[in-house]
Design an enzyme around this catalytic site. Sequence first.
Site, short mmCIF file in Angstrom:
data_model
loop_
_atom_site.label_atom_id
_atom_site.label_comp_id
_atom_site.label_asym_id
_atom_site.label_seq_id
_atom_site.Cartn_x
_atom_site.Cartn_y
_atom_site.Cartn_z
N LYS A 80 0.92 -1.39 -0.07
CA LYS A 80 -0.12 -0.12 -0.11
C LYS A 80 0.96 1.34 0.15
O LYS A 80 2.22 1.17 0.72
CB LYS A 80 -0.91 -0.06 1.27
CG LYS A 80 -2.04 0.88 1.47
CD LYS A 80 -3.31 0.16 0.79
CE LYS A 80 -4.47 0.68 0.83
NZ LYS A 80 -5.75 0.11 0.77
N GLY A 180 -19.98 7.18 6.71
CA GLY A 180 -19.32 7.80 5.72
C GLY A 180 -19.97 7.31 4.60
O GLY A 180 -20.35 6.06 4.24
N VAL A 181 -20.29 8.41 3.84
CA VAL A 181 -21.04 7.99 2.40
C VAL A 181 -20.44 8.66 1.24
O VAL A 181 -20.87 9.37 0.70
CB VAL A 181 -22.80 8.35 2.38
CG1 VAL A 181 -23.59 7.22 2.99
CG2 VAL A 181 -22.94 9.69 3.21
N GLY A 182 -19.16 7.90 1.30
CA GLY A 182 -18.27 8.45 0.06
C GLY A 182 -18.53 7.59 -1.19
O GLY A 182 -19.37 7.12 -1.37
N ASN A 183 -17.41 7.40 -1.90
CA ASN A 183 -17.44 6.76 -3.05
C ASN A 183 -17.97 5.11 -3.08
O ASN A 183 -18.93 4.79 -3.82
CB ASN A 183 -16.06 6.38 -3.68
CG ASN A 183 -15.59 7.93 -4.23
OD1 ASN A 183 -16.33 8.39 -4.83
ND2 ASN A 183 -14.31 8.09 -3.90
N ALA A 185 -19.66 3.80 -0.04
CA ALA A 185 -20.60 3.61 0.62
C ALA A 185 -21.95 4.06 -0.17
O ALA A 185 -23.10 3.77 0.05
CB ALA A 185 -20.79 4.41 1.94
N TYR A 186 -21.76 5.36 -1.13
CA TYR A 186 -22.90 5.88 -1.75
C TYR A 186 -23.47 4.78 -2.75
O TYR A 186 -24.68 4.33 -2.61
CB TYR A 186 -22.55 6.88 -2.76
CG TYR A 186 -23.55 7.46 -3.63
CD1 TYR A 186 -24.67 8.34 -2.84
CD2 TYR A 186 -24.05 7.19 -4.89
CE1 TYR A 186 -25.62 8.63 -3.82
CE2 TYR A 186 -24.78 7.28 -5.70
CZ TYR A 186 -25.76 8.31 -5.39
OH TYR A 186 -27.04 8.67 -5.65
#
Length: 364
Positions: A80, A180-183, A185-186
Amino acid sequence: MELFSYMENYDYEQVVVCQDKLSGLKAIIAIHDTTLGPALGGTRMWMYETEADAFEDALRLAKGMTYKNAAAGLNLGGGKTVIIGDPRKDKNEEMFRAFGRYIQGLNGRYITAEDVGTTVQDMDTIYEETDYVTGISPAFGSSGNPSPVTAYGVYVGMKAAAKEAFGTDDLAGKTIAVQGVGNVAYNLCKHLHEEGASLIVTDINKDSVQRAVADFNAKAVDVNDIYSVDCDIFAPCALGAIINDHTIPQLKAKVIAGAANNQLKEERHGSLIHEMGIVYAPDYVINAGGVINVADELNGYNSERALKKVEGIYQNIEKVFDISKRDQIPTFKAADRMAEERIERMRRSRRQFLQNGQHILSRR
Ligand SMILES: NC(=O)C1=CN([C@@H]2O[C@H](COP(=O)(O)OP(=O)(O)OC[C@H]3O[C@@H](n4cnc5c(N)ncnc54)[C@H](O)[C@@H]3O)[C@@H](O)[C@H]2O)C=CC1
Ligand SMILES: CC(C)CC(=O)C(=O)O
């Protein structure tokens, strides 16, 4: 942090520190283990408070990738990168090109992709300098943004965890709290909404919250309240270490199943939730959809084939629960056992000499 003792303790192969004054690049490439193949793992760009925090994150995330790739059945090791900086302000083209050259210098020991704070466009810039990058634009024959596929894998794995906890994998009527409702989770919320689940969401970004409220009829709560809401399933989809001494006593969910990497602050927190009877879908098993998808590029990307493999996350989560019950251990330990056993089996199966690359007598 005592870097060498940390590396020795957790058996890391290599850490590459990259600095480019002109572009402002400060990156740490951590390669944990390449027994199964080249290390594949995304690049995170984040505003770390200290350099030690950045090193620790890179190292922890790289080890997670070794386990994720092994558990997913991929012939890939774990690595990573973290880039220190604010992804909204500090990015520039030269930075990702300089980073691409560092990756090229590793000659295929490390292959990158997106993670928090990096985009398909950033991967396209890296691709200007090296082939060892995945998740670039589909126009290049690549798989594009891995987030929707990660979300699909989390959705499938969440169903397997629901079956374990509730006796059915039907999520209709279930209340799911999403942090968290980012990439990722949306897209996860989209699947859950379509199946008829009720959603409770939070995010430090108000626009993301508003979008989930508008698109999925989600209920919004304050960031500090997401742990204690009445729900069936808690889906951590922001950053790591959110299952800890402070949050565990607040949890009402019967299931924890989400996309975030390194959800357990410490191993003992995994044991604690197990003793409480919470069904925990180990993070690196349930969120492997993205890496399974980008890894398919190494065979010439085929989306149908990749999605089929991602659907295997359901059975993989079931396997983890079976090992947990068989060996009377928490699910996070069962996942580690599954991954470690595969790495060990492959290590042993490679004992015989096989000529790879240039013949040893070719210099004569
Ligand atoms: N993107 C992918 O394909 C994969 C992502 N993951 C992991 O899933 C998690 C989410 O990834 P993405 O959706 O790509 O990242 P993202 O950056 O698009 O989404 C994360 C969201 O969490 C929010 N957030 C940050 N701190 C928060 C807090 N304290 N409380 C509430 N919300 C907070 C952010 O504002 C953002 O909207 C990360 O841990 C990532 O490492 C794991 C596997 C693959
Ligand atoms: C393709 C990436 C999303 C892989 C990765 O870094 C991860 O799964 O955390």
